[in-house]
Design an enzyme around this catalytic site. Structure first.
Site, PDB file in Angstrom:
ATOM      1  N   HIS A 175       0.877  -1.327  -0.028  1.00 38.71           N
ATOM      2  CA  HIS A 175      -0.052   0.032  -0.092  1.00 38.71           C
ATOM      3  C   HIS A 175       0.874   1.307   0.015  1.00 38.71           C
ATOM      4  O   HIS A 175       0.427   2.154   0.520  1.00 38.71           O
ATOM      5  CB  HIS A 175      -0.960   0.001   1.269  1.00 38.71           C
ATOM      6  CG  HIS A 175      -1.976  -0.880   1.027  1.00 38.71           C
ATOM      7  ND1 HIS A 175      -3.174  -1.126   0.080  1.00 38.71           N
ATOM      8  CD2 HIS A 175      -1.963  -2.240   2.005  1.00 38.71           C
ATOM      9  CE1 HIS A 175      -3.673  -2.309   0.303  1.00 38.71           C
ATOM     10  NE2 HIS A 175      -3.157  -3.120   1.351  1.00 38.71           N
ATOM     11  N   LYS A 203      18.958   5.325  29.423  1.00 37.72           N
ATOM     12  CA  LYS A 203      18.317   3.989  29.876  1.00 37.72           C
ATOM     13  C   LYS A 203      16.838   4.008  30.361  1.00 37.72           C
ATOM     14  O   LYS A 203      15.864   3.623  29.804  1.00 37.72           O
ATOM     15  CB  LYS A 203      19.345   3.401  30.847  1.00 37.72           C
ATOM     16  CG  LYS A 203      18.894   2.030  31.397  1.00 37.72           C
ATOM     17  CD  LYS A 203      18.565   1.028  30.154  1.00 37.72           C
ATOM     18  CE  LYS A 203      18.161  -0.523  30.498  1.00 37.72           C
ATOM     19  NZ  LYS A 203      17.707  -0.959  29.158  1.00 37.72           N
TER      20      LYS A 203
HETATM   21  O1  M6R Z   1      12.205   1.138  31.485  1.00 43.44           O
HETATM   22  P1  M6R Z   1      11.228   1.030  30.458  1.00 43.44           P
HETATM   23  O2  M6R Z   1      10.823  -0.552  29.644  1.00 43.44           O
HETATM   24  O3  M6R Z   1       9.686   1.532  30.637  1.00 43.44           O
HETATM   25  O4  M6R Z   1      11.594   1.730  29.183  1.00 43.44           O
HETATM   26  C1  M6R Z   1      10.723   1.982  28.004  1.00 43.44           C
HETATM   27  C2  M6R Z   1      11.849   2.363  26.919  1.00 43.44           C
HETATM   28  O5  M6R Z   1      12.252   3.605  27.120  1.00 43.44           O
HETATM   29  C3  M6R Z   1      12.893   1.500  26.691  1.00 43.44           C
HETATM   30  O6  M6R Z   1      12.136   0.269  26.024  1.00 43.44           O
HETATM   31  C4  M6R Z   1      13.526   1.989  25.300  1.00 43.44           C
HETATM   32  O7  M6R Z   1      12.833   2.060  24.153  1.00 43.44           O
HETATM   33  C5  M6R Z   1      14.933   0.971  25.081  1.00 43.44           C
HETATM   34  N1  M6R Z   1      16.116   1.688  25.027  1.00 43.44           N
HETATM   35  C6  M6R Z   1      14.617   0.157  23.710  1.00 43.44           C
HETATM   36  O8  M6R Z   1      15.805  -0.488  23.688  1.00 43.44           O
END
Ligand code: M6R
Length: 612
Positions: free
Chosen positions: A508, A607
């Site tokens: 699409h 992180k």
């Molecule tokens: O700590 P969290 O699982 O809430 O974090 C969410 C996102 O910030 C996290 O998963 C981010 O997308 C990662 N860096 C992906 O690898």
């Protein structure tokens, strides 16, 4: 976001702080700094860039002294630079603060302070806190911090020290995480436990609205109103090894390789023998009456990033195994939307850190609106865990690499257990089906280990992908979630543009971008849509795209439409995302390696995203 560490005791504070900052660098790494009190003054050192720059500086000019605070930054207000790095000082240099989060009314506070003659030296929101603490001080740092936080709005953690009371550090928490570490004749403060895990295992959790005063002899907690708070310390039983690379070049590689163990741990004691000689799921930590599971009429799943992708998988599991319709919403959208939560709804908030500001806010909203809140998180005592009615922990251990790998896989395992538990208790899953699926779960650690045994093909493919500016990831049903996670991994650490979409959507529009050699990574594990996936791949091949498939090892047909196949052992289709994640993580890892990227600390990221 930013990492915070503090120390008071007999050691050289600089050593403890630098050690802590190294453990916290994954939280933010655009600049770092520390302040140490000594002989009537507070010395500050800071440097833009990675911690290595700060290490060079303090090696040249050490900061002697036995009390100090340190910070590693992820910029919100003000570009990464020496002047915007923490700690921030007041105009006399006698007061310093480090801060994590955002002072939302900093503009008004700064205007007021400037009108009173204060000259600011940075562009940050944090600097106002240093000036406010200094102005509020009349002999008692705890009192000065209390007066400061009564003026500052937002979600943050703050630690202050002063040369005028050099035997202490004082911290306050408003949403952003903070713990006190208790030692023998020495005490610590940290945004995250790993920062000081090598010195102590005993911790006090500082909760929202609490102020902690930490000296060599102890730590006291009180509310903003000044009432003492007494609480029991908890013991962190994490291995210190889990915050080291253990022979791998990167934390990401180590964490990918830990996944077989992580799957076993997350399954852990949650599977027990059943009366019919098989096994069944028995989840701890869920305070559900017999009626509660039956009354759930909808599941709202909310999360961000990789955890959101785990939510996409969960939605299908809850629907297929427990007969519960669900919706997955990005937490940053949900919190400002108008979701129709009802009393019979369950909200599952997923977050590795349990501190993602958007996820915590969306979870709160759901609970306020009458939804029961279940947290799926990796961090015991995190904000999300404390907010929730029930918590299901993923026992993945500390995840240091910014790119989430083992925590994702643990989330999928946690959701699988939850779906099975709900299915049994709602009567949507027969005993035979549950027994068979539990037996499949049991095979996952071994199968994950097998995926990790053979990395030759994935490492060869990395050369191919590393030379391409773009890559497309496709899948159908559960494979779409795997494709989305694969694309996020690739762009996050290799900086290659990667886009994921349902395989059926390609025709699409996006097919216009597929030409000679364009990489298309296709996840093809779902039996019920296998033939449809093959059609999509034919379309790609017809445009001379380069097809890289992730498929079961016994899928012979896939080879007819693919240039390369990354094989995974066959497993029940509902659990295939758990195995499919691994080759996709490895692919991103090897590509990023080829390109010489900063794998554990990719540019612009942090992180845990504890700001909006
Ligand atoms: O700590 P969290 O699982 O809430 O974090 C969410 C996102 O910030 C996290 O998963 C981010 O997308 C990662 N860096 C992906 O690898």
């Amino acid at each position: 976001m930013c990492g915070i560490v503090g120390y008071v005791g007999p050691r050289q504070a600089q050593d403890v702080l630098m050690h802590g900052l190294a453990r916290l660098e994954y939280r933010g790494y655009d600049s770092a700094g520390l302040a140490v009190a000594d002989r009537g003054r507070v010395a500050v050192a800071k440097a833009e860039g990675k911690l290595a720059r700060l290490i060079e500086r303090v090696d040249q000019s050490p900061l002697p002294g036995h009390a100090g605070i340190g910070h590693t930054r992820w910029a919100t207000h003000g570009v990464p630079s020496d002047r915007n790095a923490h700690p921030h000082s007041d105009t006399t240099g006698d007061f310093v603060v480090v801060h994590n989060g955002i002072v939302e009314n900093f503009r008004a506070l700064r205007d007021r302070l400037e009108a009173e003659g204060v000259a600011f030296r940075s562009d940050t929101d944090s600097e106002v806190l240093a000036h406010l603490v200094a102005r509020a001080f009349d002999g008692d740092l705890t009192e000065a911090v209390r007066r400061t936080i009564s003026q500052a709005e937002g979600a943050y953690a703050l630690v202050a020290m002063t040369s005028r009371q050099p035997d202490r550090i004082v911290a306050a928490r408003m949403i952003s995480p903070l713990v006190v570490g208790l030692g023998e004749g020495e005490n610590f403060l940290a945004s995250d436990i790993p920062a000081v895990l090598e010195y102590t295992r005993e911790f006090l959790l500082v909760e929202d609205g609490e102020i902690a005063t930490v000296t060599r002899d102890g730590a006291t907690l009180e509310t903003i109103a000044g009432s003492p708070v007494r609480k029991q310390p908890f013991t962190a039983d994490w291995e210190t090894d889990s915050v080291r690379k253990g022979g791998f070049d990167h934390f990401m590689a180590k964490e990918i390789h830990e996944q077989p163990d992580v799957i076993s741990r997350t399954l852990g004691a949650r599977i027990r023998p059943s009366e019919d000689g098989g096994e069944q799921v028995a989840l701890e930590g869920l305070e559900w009456s017999d009626r509660d599971p039956a009354e759930i009429d909808r599941i709202w799943i909310t999360a961000c990033g990789t955890a959101y992708h785990a939510g996409l998988v969960g939605r299908v599991l809850f629907e297929q195994l427990a007969g519960i319709p669900g919706e997955v919403a990005f937490a940053h959208e949900l919190r400002y939307g108008k979701p129709l939560f009802r009393d019979g709804s369950l909200t599952l908030a997923i977050s590795q850190s349990g501190e993602t500001a958007d996820t915590v806010a969306a979870a709160r909203l759901a609970r306020r609106r009458g939804s029961r809140l279940l947290a799926l998180t990796n961090v015991v005592g995190s904000s999300l865990a404390r907010e929730a009615d029930d918590v299901l922990y993923t026992w993945a251990g500390p995840e240091i690499s910014v790119a989430s790998t083992k925590a994702y896989v643990a989330m999928l395992v946690g959701e699988s257990l939850l779906a099975l538990e709900l299915g049994r208790r709602r009567g949507t899953l027969s005993r035979t089906a549950e027994r068979e699926l539990v037996a499949e779960l049991r095979t996952l650690p071994g199968k994950a280990a097998r995926v990790l045994e053979d990395m030759d093909e994935v490492s060869r493919l990395a050369d191919v992908l590393a030379g391409s500016p773009d890559a497309y990831f496709i899948g159908r049903g559960l494979d779409l979630a795997s494709a989305m996670e694969g694309a996020l991994k690739l762009k996050e650490i290799s900086y290659i543009h990667a886009e994921a979409m349902p395989a059926g959507e390609l025709k699409h529009g996006t097919l216009a971008l597929i030409s000679d050699g364009t990489p298309v990574v296709a996840v093809v594990t779902q039996e019920d849509v296998h033939s449809k996936a093959m059609l999509s791949l034919q379309e790609v091949k017809a445009r001379r795209g380069l097809v890289i498939a992730v498929a079961y090892e016994d899928d012979e047909e896939i080879g007819t439409v693919s240039d390369h196949v990354l094989r995974i052992p066959r497993v029940a289709d509902v659990f295939s995302p758990i195995l499919a994640a691994i080759p996709l993580q490895l692919l991103a890892y090897f590509v990023a390696r080829r390109l010489g990227r900063d794998i554990d600390q990719p540019r612009n990221l942090a992180k845990s995203v504890t700001v909006e």
